[in-house]
Design an enzyme around this catalytic site. Structure first.
Site, PDB file in Angstrom:
ATOM      1  N   LYS A 163      43.304  17.746   6.767  1.00  0.00           N
ATOM      2  CA  LYS A 163      43.685  16.564   6.370  1.00  0.00           C
ATOM      3  C   LYS A 163      44.465  15.934   7.359  1.00  0.00           C
ATOM      4  O   LYS A 163      45.244  14.761   6.077  1.00  0.00           O
ATOM      5  CB  LYS A 163      43.798  16.924   4.777  1.00  0.00           C
ATOM      6  CG  LYS A 163      42.105  17.100   3.463  1.00  0.00           C
ATOM      7  CD  LYS A 163      42.340  17.172   2.245  1.00  0.00           C
ATOM      8  CE  LYS A 163      41.424  18.541   2.244  1.00  0.00           C
ATOM      9  NZ  LYS A 163      41.698  18.810   0.282  1.00  0.00           N
ATOM     10  N   PRO A 209      41.452  11.640  -0.331  1.00  0.00           N
ATOM     11  CA  PRO A 209      41.554  12.098   1.180  1.00  0.00           C
ATOM     12  C   PRO A 209      41.008  13.195   1.326  1.00  0.00           C
ATOM     13  O   PRO A 209      41.976  13.509   1.854  1.00  0.00           O
ATOM     14  CB  PRO A 209      41.920  10.826   2.135  1.00  0.00           C
ATOM     15  CG  PRO A 209      43.506   9.825   1.082  1.00  0.00           C
ATOM     16  CD  PRO A 209      43.393  10.992   0.200  1.00  0.00           C
ATOM     17  N   GLU A 210      39.581  13.359   2.039  1.00  0.00           N
ATOM     18  CA  GLU A 210      39.037  14.870   2.321  1.00  0.00           C
ATOM     19  C   GLU A 210      39.044  13.964   4.158  1.00  0.00           C
ATOM     20  O   GLU A 210      38.988  13.438   4.528  1.00  0.00           O
ATOM     21  CB  GLU A 210      38.068  14.816   1.855  1.00  0.00           C
ATOM     22  CG  GLU A 210      38.351  15.433   0.114  1.00  0.00           C
ATOM     23  CD  GLU A 210      37.380  16.001  -0.380  1.00  0.00           C
ATOM     24  OE1 GLU A 210      36.490  16.539   0.133  1.00  0.00           O
ATOM     25  OE2 GLU A 210      37.189  15.296  -1.740  1.00  0.00           O
ATOM     26  N   ARG A 243      51.324   7.202  -5.461  1.00  0.00           N
ATOM     27  CA  ARG A 243      51.571   8.521  -6.315  1.00  0.00           C
ATOM     28  C   ARG A 243      52.773   9.482  -5.646  1.00  0.00           C
ATOM     29  O   ARG A 243      53.424  10.039  -6.067  1.00  0.00           O
ATOM     30  CB  ARG A 243      50.593   9.402  -6.019  1.00  0.00           C
ATOM     31  CG  ARG A 243      48.724   8.752  -7.635  1.00  0.00           C
ATOM     32  CD  ARG A 243      49.334   8.869  -9.191  1.00  0.00           C
ATOM     33  NE  ARG A 243      49.784  10.526  -9.422  1.00  0.00           N
ATOM     34  CZ  ARG A 243      48.843  11.308 -10.139  1.00  0.00           C
ATOM     35  NH1 ARG A 243      47.613  10.895  -9.840  1.00  0.00           N
ATOM     36  NH2 ARG A 243      49.106  12.424 -10.309  1.00  0.00           N
ATOM     37  N   ARG A 262      38.969  22.384 -10.870  1.00  0.00           N
ATOM     38  CA  ARG A 262      38.785  20.890 -10.613  1.00  0.00           C
ATOM     39  C   ARG A 262      37.743  20.748 -11.184  1.00  0.00           C
ATOM     40  O   ARG A 262      36.593  21.418 -11.632  1.00  0.00           O
ATOM     41  CB  ARG A 262      38.471  21.052  -8.801  1.00  0.00           C
ATOM     42  CG  ARG A 262      39.778  21.718  -8.462  1.00  0.00           C
ATOM     43  CD  ARG A 262      41.033  20.756  -8.468  1.00  0.00           C
ATOM     44  NE  ARG A 262      40.536  18.714  -7.624  1.00  0.00           N
ATOM     45  CZ  ARG A 262      40.402  18.839  -6.511  1.00  0.00           C
ATOM     46  NH1 ARG A 262      41.469  20.109  -5.567  1.00  0.00           N
ATOM     47  NH2 ARG A 262      40.544  17.737  -6.391  1.00  0.00           N
ATOM     48  N   ARG A 268      35.453  37.268   2.471  1.00  0.00           N
ATOM     49  CA  ARG A 268      36.001  36.650   1.036  1.00  0.00           C
ATOM     50  C   ARG A 268      35.214  36.746   0.451  1.00  0.00           C
ATOM     51  O   ARG A 268      35.102  35.948  -0.431  1.00  0.00           O
ATOM     52  CB  ARG A 268      36.082  34.853   1.742  1.00  0.00           C
ATOM     53  CG  ARG A 268      37.796  35.256   2.301  1.00  0.00           C
ATOM     54  CD  ARG A 268      39.096  35.312   2.184  1.00  0.00           C
ATOM     55  NE  ARG A 268      39.035  34.284   1.343  1.00  0.00           N
ATOM     56  CZ  ARG A 268      40.336  33.701   1.535  1.00  0.00           C
ATOM     57  NH1 ARG A 268      40.500  33.416   3.269  1.00  0.00           N
ATOM     58  NH2 ARG A 268      40.488  32.927   0.798  1.00  0.00           N
ATOM     59  N   HIS A 274      54.563  -0.133  -3.163  1.00  0.00           N
ATOM     60  CA  HIS A 274      54.638   1.174  -2.804  1.00  0.00           C
ATOM     61  C   HIS A 274      54.407   1.269  -1.686  1.00  0.00           C
ATOM     62  O   HIS A 274      54.186   2.532  -1.718  1.00  0.00           O
ATOM     63  CB  HIS A 274      52.567   1.840  -3.548  1.00  0.00           C
ATOM     64  CG  HIS A 274      52.078   0.777  -4.459  1.00  0.00           C
ATOM     65  ND1 HIS A 274      52.816   1.453  -5.837  1.00  0.00           N
ATOM     66  CD2 HIS A 274      51.522   0.325  -5.509  1.00  0.00           C
ATOM     67  CE1 HIS A 274      52.182   1.201  -7.425  1.00  0.00           C
ATOM     68  NE2 HIS A 274      51.276  -0.159  -7.054  1.00  0.00           N
TER      69      HIS A 274
END
Ligand SMILES: [Zn+2]
Length: 290
Positions: free
Chosen positions: A59, A2-3, A112, A274, A164, A93
């Protein structure tokens, strides 16, 4: 995973479902959910507290409690917060649940088991930006700017990229201490929309590209919210329903398919560990240094 749009969807739904309810009891079924706080202590702190609000920061789902504290939930890979009008059959779960005084319940399910909860001072979630996280410090204290807030302007972004300048743009977008809430999917989609290659350095972006990136980030995040988030494997909203944003991806998970803008074949690469997707024609690779 989830973002921002997924977490925002859950927070908006929960706001209508749990605000005003009082916690009767909290039960943990997986000892690491509340780590490092012992579950029994955690349960005592929650018991009898009324929920005054639900919001999102980065998040994290933030459930505000009476008395300037908040229960924050990090869903990580597969966490789900599911509201139930009444007691339901135990989910294998289920890692924790909150029973409310009126018989309703909020379940935290997580296949998880990376998801975590913490009770924090509500004010600890505000105002932090681009501070370097120290080892062992919880992430929520180092969340950067909210990309849908008024503070996130083209000027802010361009100063951030300057500071950056040597970082590759895509991993920089994923750094929660800079801009909070963006993950792999929305970074990929925004870079495609802005026609910026994921390996470009932050310092190499021209003013027009920075303006495009700013627009693209907000556009993909807002669209994600409008579509109720993206469900790939595990994401479900607070009612247990899937989002629809996965049908709207332009390049994410579309390796080998034609780019919707120019028809070139979408490529898959790995950037910063990623899986990444981009159009090699619309998103020109940075020139190798001589
Ligand atoms: Zn293209």
């Amino acid at each position: 995973m989830p973002e921002l749009p997924e977490v925002e969807t859950i927070a908006r739904q929960l706001r209508g479902l749990v605000v005003g309810r009082t916690v009767k009891r909290f039960r943990s079924l997986w000892h690491r959910v509340t780590e490092p706080e012992p579950a029994a202590l955690f349960a005592r702190r929650l018991s009898g507290r009324r929920i005054t609000g639900v919001r999102r920061r980065g998040k994290f789902v933030v459930i505000d409690l009476e008395g300037d504290e908040a229960l924050i939930v990090s869903l990580r890979m597969t966490g789900q917060l599911l509201f139930h009008e009444e007691a339901v059959r135990a989910n294998p779960h289920r890692r924790a649940h909150i029973d409310f005084a009126d018989g309703t319940a909020l379940e935290f399910a997580d296949t998880r088991k990376f998801g975590r909860m913490a009770i924090v001072e509500a004010s600890a979630l505000e105002g932090s930006t681009e501070r370097r996280r120290r080892v062992g410090e919880p992430l929520h204290r180092y969340l950067g700017v909210e990309p849908l807030s008024r503070r996130f302007t083209v000027r802010w972004l361009s100063e951030f990229l300057k500071r950056r300048s040597r970082s590759a743009i895509k991993p920089l977008l994923l750094d929660q201490t800079g801009i909070a809430g963006i993950g792999n999917i929305y970074a990929i989609e925004a870079l495609w929309r802005a026609k910026i290659h994921p390996l470009r350095t932050a310092g190499s972006l021209r003013a027009d590209e920075i303006a495009r990136l700013h627009e693209a980030l907000r556009w993909v995040l807002q669209k994600g919210i409008r579509y109720g988030g993206a469900s790939r494997r595990d994401y479900r909203d607070a009612r247990g329903a899937e989002g629809r944003m996965q049908q709207e991806f332009q390049v994410y998970d579309r390796a080998g398919e034609p780019c919707p803008r120019c028809g070139a074949e979408v490529a898959r690469t790995v950037v910063g560990g990623r899986g990444t997707f981009h159009c090699p024609k619309c998103q020109r690779a940075p020139r190798a240094r001589a």
